[in-house]
Design a protein around this motif. Structure first.
Motif, mmCIF file in Angstrom:
data_model
loop_
_atom_site.group_PDB
_atom_site.id
_atom_site.type_symbol
_atom_site.label_atom_id
_atom_site.label_comp_id
_atom_site.label_asym_id
_atom_site.label_seq_id
_atom_site.Cartn_x
_atom_site.Cartn_y
_atom_site.Cartn_z
ATOM 1 N N LEU A 192 0.827 -1.218 0.000
ATOM 2 C CA LEU A 192 0.000 0.000 0.000
ATOM 3 C C LEU A 192 0.855 1.260 0.000
ATOM 4 N N THR A 193 1.950 1.245 0.758
ATOM 5 C CA THR A 193 2.856 2.392 0.782
ATOM 6 C C THR A 193 3.487 2.615 -0.585
ATOM 7 N N GLY A 194 3.899 1.540 -1.219
ATOM 8 C CA GLY A 194 4.478 1.646 -2.554
ATOM 9 C C GLY A 194 3.499 2.185 -3.572
ATOM 10 N N ARG A 195 2.258 1.725 -3.499
ATOM 11 C CA ARG A 195 1.232 2.212 -4.430
ATOM 12 C C ARG A 195 0.942 3.690 -4.199
ATOM 13 N N ALA A 196 0.878 4.089 -2.929
ATOM 14 C CA ALA A 196 0.622 5.494 -2.617
ATOM 15 C C ALA A 196 1.768 6.376 -3.112
ATOM 16 N N ALA A 197 3.000 5.922 -2.907
ATOM 17 C CA ALA A 197 4.161 6.688 -3.377
ATOM 18 C C ALA A 197 4.149 6.792 -4.894
ATOM 19 N N HIS A 198 3.823 5.719 -5.573
ATOM 20 C CA HIS A 198 3.768 5.719 -7.037
ATOM 21 C C HIS A 198 2.700 6.700 -7.530
ATOM 22 N N THR A 199 1.542 6.661 -6.896
ATOM 23 C CA THR A 199 0.461 7.576 -7.270
ATOM 24 C C THR A 199 0.877 9.026 -7.075
ATOM 25 N N VAL B 229 2.675 14.317 -9.390
ATOM 26 C CA VAL B 229 3.634 15.415 -9.448
ATOM 27 C C VAL B 229 4.167 15.576 -10.867
ATOM 28 N N PHE B 230 4.511 14.464 -11.513
ATOM 29 C CA PHE B 230 5.098 14.570 -12.845
ATOM 30 C C PHE B 230 4.062 14.852 -13.926
ATOM 31 N N ASN B 231 2.813 14.560 -13.669
ATOM 32 C CA ASN B 231 1.763 14.861 -14.664
ATOM 33 C C ASN B 231 1.295 16.310 -14.601
ATOM 34 N N ARG B 232 1.662 17.039 -13.552
ATOM 35 C CA ARG B 232 1.281 18.458 -13.442
ATOM 36 C C ARG B 232 2.079 19.337 -14.382
#
Length: 52
Positions: A36-43, A48-51
């Protein structure tokens, strides 16, 4: 390499003990938390990069 071997043996012993005494619940809970932590970090990174 010795540190990696020690860590691997510790994790194997922990998982064996956990499986024997607690039916693997602790290992499963830790793994699910890491996923879950990995998924949250990925999201968050993707936001950030899509902004830009």
């Amino acid at each position: 390499m010795a540190k990696i071997g020690f860590l691997a043996s510790f994790l194997a012993a922990f998982m064996t003990m956990d499986g024997h005494f607690f039916h693997g619940e602790t290992t499963r809970t830790v793994f699910e938390g890491l996923v879950l932590t990995g998924r949250a970090a990925h999201t968050q990174v993707m936001r950030v990069f899509n902004r830009r």
